[in-house]
Design a protein around this motif. Structure first.
Motif, PDB file in Angstrom:
ATOM      1  N   SER A 372      16.114 -16.969   8.236  1.00  0.00           N
ATOM      2  CA  SER A 372      15.143 -18.047   8.484  1.00  0.00           C
ATOM      3  C   SER A 372      14.710 -18.776   7.223  1.00  0.00           C
ATOM      4  N   ALA A 373      15.224 -18.388   6.045  1.00  0.00           N
ATOM      5  CA  ALA A 373      14.780 -19.015   4.794  1.00  0.00           C
ATOM      6  C   ALA A 373      15.968 -19.409   3.930  1.00  0.00           C
ATOM      7  N   ASP A 374      15.869 -20.603   3.338  1.00  0.00           N
ATOM      8  CA  ASP A 374      16.853 -21.005   2.336  1.00  0.00           C
ATOM      9  C   ASP A 374      16.491 -20.442   0.965  1.00  0.00           C
ATOM     10  N   LEU A 375      15.198 -20.397   0.688  1.00  0.00           N
ATOM     11  CA  LEU A 375      14.711 -19.974  -0.622  1.00  0.00           C
ATOM     12  C   LEU A 375      13.528 -19.032  -0.425  1.00  0.00           C
ATOM     13  N   VAL A 376      13.604 -17.854  -1.046  1.00  0.00           N
ATOM     14  CA  VAL A 376      12.484 -16.915  -1.056  1.00  0.00           C
ATOM     15  C   VAL A 376      12.017 -16.776  -2.503  1.00  0.00           C
ATOM     16  N   VAL A 377      10.731 -17.015  -2.725  1.00  0.00           N
ATOM     17  CA  VAL A 377      10.161 -16.975  -4.071  1.00  0.00           C
ATOM     18  C   VAL A 377       9.216 -15.785  -4.160  1.00  0.00           C
ATOM     19  N   GLY A 378       9.564 -14.801  -4.967  1.00  0.00           N
ATOM     20  CA  GLY A 378       8.700 -13.647  -5.200  1.00  0.00           C
ATOM     21  C   GLY A 378       7.851 -13.876  -6.429  1.00  0.00           C
ATOM     22  N   HIS A 400      16.585  -9.945   1.879  1.00  0.00           N
ATOM     23  CA  HIS A 400      17.979 -10.298   2.161  1.00  0.00           C
ATOM     24  C   HIS A 400      18.159 -10.629   3.645  1.00  0.00           C
ATOM     25  N   ARG A 401      17.474  -9.885   4.499  1.00  0.00           N
ATOM     26  CA  ARG A 401      17.601 -10.106   5.949  1.00  0.00           C
ATOM     27  C   ARG A 401      17.111 -11.494   6.351  1.00  0.00           C
ATOM     28  N   ILE A 402      16.016 -11.953   5.771  1.00  0.00           N
ATOM     29  CA  ILE A 402      15.461 -13.249   6.192  1.00  0.00           C
ATOM     30  C   ILE A 402      16.117 -14.423   5.468  1.00  0.00           C
ATOM     31  N   THR A 403      16.915 -14.148   4.413  1.00  0.00           N
ATOM     32  CA  THR A 403      17.558 -15.215   3.652  1.00  0.00           C
ATOM     33  C   THR A 403      18.874 -15.615   4.320  1.00  0.00           C
ATOM     34  N   ARG A 404      19.052 -16.891   4.549  1.00  0.00           N
ATOM     35  CA  ARG A 404      20.274 -17.387   5.181  1.00  0.00           C
ATOM     36  C   ARG A 404      21.478 -17.177   4.264  1.00  0.00           C
ATOM     37  N   PRO A 405      22.680 -17.112   4.831  1.00  0.00           N
ATOM     38  CA  PRO A 405      23.888 -17.066   3.989  1.00  0.00           C
ATOM     39  C   PRO A 405      23.901 -18.265   3.034  1.00  0.00           C
ATOM     40  N   VAL A 432      21.117  -4.632  -3.390  1.00  0.00           N
ATOM     41  CA  VAL A 432      21.085  -5.296  -2.080  1.00  0.00           C
ATOM     42  C   VAL A 432      21.857  -6.611  -2.100  1.00  0.00           C
ATOM     43  N   PHE A 433      21.655  -7.413  -3.148  1.00  0.00           N
ATOM     44  CA  PHE A 433      22.323  -8.709  -3.265  1.00  0.00           C
ATOM     45  C   PHE A 433      23.557  -8.560  -4.160  1.00  0.00           C
ATOM     46  N   PRO A 434      24.718  -9.002  -3.709  1.00  0.00           N
ATOM     47  CA  PRO A 434      25.935  -8.799  -4.506  1.00  0.00           C
ATOM     48  C   PRO A 434      26.051  -9.728  -5.703  1.00  0.00           C
ATOM     49  N   ASN A 435      25.318 -10.828  -5.698  1.00  0.00           N
ATOM     50  CA  ASN A 435      25.399 -11.784  -6.806  1.00  0.00           C
ATOM     51  C   ASN A 435      24.009 -11.953  -7.409  1.00  0.00           C
ATOM     52  N   ILE A 436      23.920 -11.696  -8.719  1.00  0.00           N
ATOM     53  CA  ILE A 436      22.604 -11.647  -9.345  1.00  0.00           C
ATOM     54  C   ILE A 436      22.698 -12.138 -10.783  1.00  0.00           C
ATOM     55  N   ASN A 452       8.206 -13.459 -19.308  1.00  0.00           N
ATOM     56  CA  ASN A 452       8.570 -13.595 -17.905  1.00  0.00           C
ATOM     57  C   ASN A 452      10.087 -13.524 -17.777  1.00  0.00           C
ATOM     58  N   PHE A 453      10.542 -12.891 -16.716  1.00  0.00           N
ATOM     59  CA  PHE A 453      11.964 -12.823 -16.387  1.00  0.00           C
ATOM     60  C   PHE A 453      12.114 -13.286 -14.947  1.00  0.00           C
ATOM     61  N   LEU A 454      13.065 -14.180 -14.708  1.00  0.00           N
ATOM     62  CA  LEU A 454      13.297 -14.676 -13.350  1.00  0.00           C
ATOM     63  C   LEU A 454      14.626 -14.122 -12.845  1.00  0.00           C
ATOM     64  N   ILE A 455      14.544 -13.280 -11.834  1.00  0.00           N
ATOM     65  CA  ILE A 455      15.747 -12.754 -11.181  1.00  0.00           C
ATOM     66  C   ILE A 455      16.213 -13.771 -10.144  1.00  0.00           C
ATOM     67  N   VAL A 456      17.502 -14.069 -10.156  1.00  0.00           N
ATOM     68  CA  VAL A 456      18.099 -15.010  -9.196  1.00  0.00           C
ATOM     69  C   VAL A 456      19.180 -14.247  -8.446  1.00  0.00           C
ATOM     70  N   ALA A 457      19.069 -14.194  -7.109  1.00  0.00           N
ATOM     71  CA  ALA A 457      20.001 -13.364  -6.336  1.00  0.00           C
ATOM     72  C   ALA A 457      20.440 -14.087  -5.070  1.00  0.00           C
ATOM     73  N   SER A 458      21.666 -13.815  -4.652  1.00  0.00           N
ATOM     74  CA  SER A 458      22.208 -14.430  -3.443  1.00  0.00           C
ATOM     75  C   SER A 458      23.335 -13.557  -2.900  1.00  0.00           C
ATOM     76  N   ASP A 459      23.679 -13.784  -1.620  1.00  0.00           N
ATOM     77  CA  ASP A 459      24.824 -13.055  -1.077  1.00  0.00           C
ATOM     78  C   ASP A 459      26.129 -13.808  -1.287  1.00  0.00           C
ATOM     79  N   THR A 460      26.042 -15.018  -1.843  1.00  0.00           N
ATOM     80  CA  THR A 460      27.235 -15.789  -2.200  1.00  0.00           C
ATOM     81  C   THR A 460      27.222 -16.048  -3.706  1.00  0.00           C
TER      82      THR A 460
END
Length: 511
Positions: A372-378, A400-405, A432-436, A452-460
């Motif tokens: 249901s989300a394109d972008l999740v900001v923690g 990861h579950r709520i983040t769209r492919p 959890v996320f294969p690309n980070i 500050n450190f910004l983690i960026v993660a995606s399944d693609t």
């Protein structure tokens, strides 16, 4: 022995009425827990609200209770407890009132996360009044032990009443008082209740048996003057909070270099920066990094479905709304008072493109639909630390579950050398996320300073070249992007955080 002497001796042995004895034990035990809960809020603006601070308050309060109970029992065997009850309550009232100015003036000198300063500030907030209040119960118990055949019953009953007072105060303070009143009102209100109770008890015992208040007249006058002075000083002591919410001491400062700039300070930490006239202005580097990620993941102006874990000053939601009209921002913020402050002073405008939802992000994420989300900001913090239950592999799995492919999860993390927390957090998200990837200042990644450190993660796969270009062209300060083998070397086999094991405060501790 004459009749008058016999009657006086009998009066000294006479127990208190059961109702009065129970009320004194209930009140004094409950007052300690009110003071303990309020102490967390008093010291928070200066040393933060971390597990170490909470542990310090609990530990020091328990020590004060232990020594106060021991001292009260020692006194009860050597002096008439009737003569000590009223002074104990009145002096505890005075020391409770003194807590406010002592903590607020000392807090400015002890500000920071160093353990010695933290422990000293907590001790100043708790030890003396808690010890005095804890002395009341053994004084009352001594008076009620008129028949040795019922010693166990008397001690057990009064102990249970004291425990009930502590439970009632803990729940009442946490659920009601903190939500309704400021710390100043809670502390001064407690001092007034204790002082009035002490005067009433003293008057009652004096009428019943002629029990004098110990001490010379000059001493009593001095105590009265100190008490009045304590209340007066407490009302003018510097308050670091513009607003006290259920979770934060919050203040909004005007940027001296920008009349429309506003800095949100939570518990002494610079949390968010908002430009009231320009929602596209991103002052802090990590918000600029988030903006660069958004610019890379979708064409300029394309609306996104964004979920924000933590609201703060609502800087990123305002930016996405301004740069991508039609973006749907769902903001999970646990502190309803912070949302109200944002609406009053930070131009937060709930509507079709911005929906603040008050509640715990961990619970609320589980209620979101899958994909249901394109972008999740923690961007949720308890002082400088990500709340532990938002830092675990189980939480990352829910994100990861709520983040769209093809969607992206970005997570803001603060850490200090030797960088144990960010390494563990990267390992956790990577489980959890294969690309980070991670974005941070060069000095931060080198372990030379906190950052500050910004983690960026995606399944693609992430478009790392485009992101590097965006960081180089749109960011004010130098930033380094690590991914692949470089990131693996940086993480260096750090342990994954789980709901079973997530010592985030300890990992963040400078060592």
């Amino acid at each position: 022995m004459d009749t008058a002497t016999t009657e006086a001796a009998d009066e000294l042995r006479r127990p208190l009425p059961n109702g009065l004895a129970a009320a004194l034990v209930f009140l004094s035990s409950g007052a300690v827990l009110v003071l303990e809960t309020a102490a967390l809020r008093l010291v928070g603006p200066y040393v933060g609200v971390t597990l170490q601070v909470t542990s310090s308050v609990i530990g020091i309060a328990l020590a004060a209770i232990a020594y106060g109970t021991w001292f009260g029992g020692w006194l009860a065997d050597r002096r008439d407890p009737r003569a000590l009850l009223a002074p104990a309550l009145v002096i505890s009232a005075i020391t409770t009132a003194v807590t406010l100015p002592v903590v607020r003036y000392a807090g400015e000198l002890l500000r920071g996360g160093a353990a010695p300063g933290m422990l000293l500030l907590v001790a100043l907030a708790v030890v003396v009044p808690a010890a005095l209040l804890s002395a009341v119960t053994p004084l009352v118990v001594k008076l009620q032990l008129g028949d040795l055949r019922h010693t166990g019953q008397v001690v057990g009953k009064l102990s249970s009443i004291g425990t009930l007072g502590a439970i009632t105060a803990t729940l009442g303070t946490g659920f009601v008082l903190v939500a309704v009143f400021s710390s100043t009102v809670i502390i001064l209100g407690l001092a007034v209740v204790l002082g009035v109770t002490g005067l009433i008890v003293g008057g009652y015992l004096r009428r019943q048996g002629g029990v004098p208040i110990p001490g010379r007249t000059g001493t009593k006058v001095l105590v009265a003057i100190v008490g009045l002075g304590a209340v007066t000083v407490s009302t003018v002591a510097p308050d670091p909070c513009d607003v006290e919410t259920e979770y934060h001491c919050a203040s909004v400062e005007v940027d001296p270099d920008n009349s429309t700039g506003r800095l949100l300070v939570l518990n002494s930490a610079h949390h968010s920066y908002v430009d009231l006239a320009d929602p596209t202005h991103l002052e802090f580097a990590y918000t600029q990094w988030i903006g660069a990620v958004a610019d890379v993941m979708a064409p300029p102006g394309q609306p996104l479905d964004a979920v924000h874990l933590g609201g703060g000053g609502f800087t990123v939601p305002r930016y996405l709304t301004a740069t991508r009209p039609g973006t749907d921002n769902i903001v999970f913020e646990i502190d309803g008072g912070l949302v109200e402050l944002g609406e009053r002073e930070l131009d937060v405008r709930p509507g079709p493109d911005l929906e603040p939802v008050v509640g715990d992000a961990r619970m609320l994420v589980t209620e979101r639909p899958t994909d249901s989300a394109d972008l999740v900001v923690g961007d949720a913090f308890g002082h400088l630390t990500v709340p532990w239950h938002l830092a675990t592999r189980e939480m990352a799995a829910e994100v990861h579950r709520i983040t769209r492919p093809g969607g992206i999860y970005v997570m803001n993390v603060i850490d200090y050398p030797p960088l144990r927390f960010i390494r563990a957090q990267l390992a956790t998200v990577a489980a959890v996320f294969p690309n980070i990837a991670v974005v941070a200042p060069p000095a931060g990644l080198a372990g030379e300073e906190g950052a500050n450190f910004l983690i960026v993660a995606s399944d693609t796969p992430l478009d790392l070249d485009a992101l590097r270009h965006g960081l180089d062209t749109s960011i004010d300060e130098p930033a380094t992007l690590l991914a692949g083998a470089e990131l693996d070397r940086f993480v260096d086999g750090a342990r994954v955080l789980t709901d079973e094991y997530a010592p985030v405060d300890q990992l963040l501790t400078v060592g």
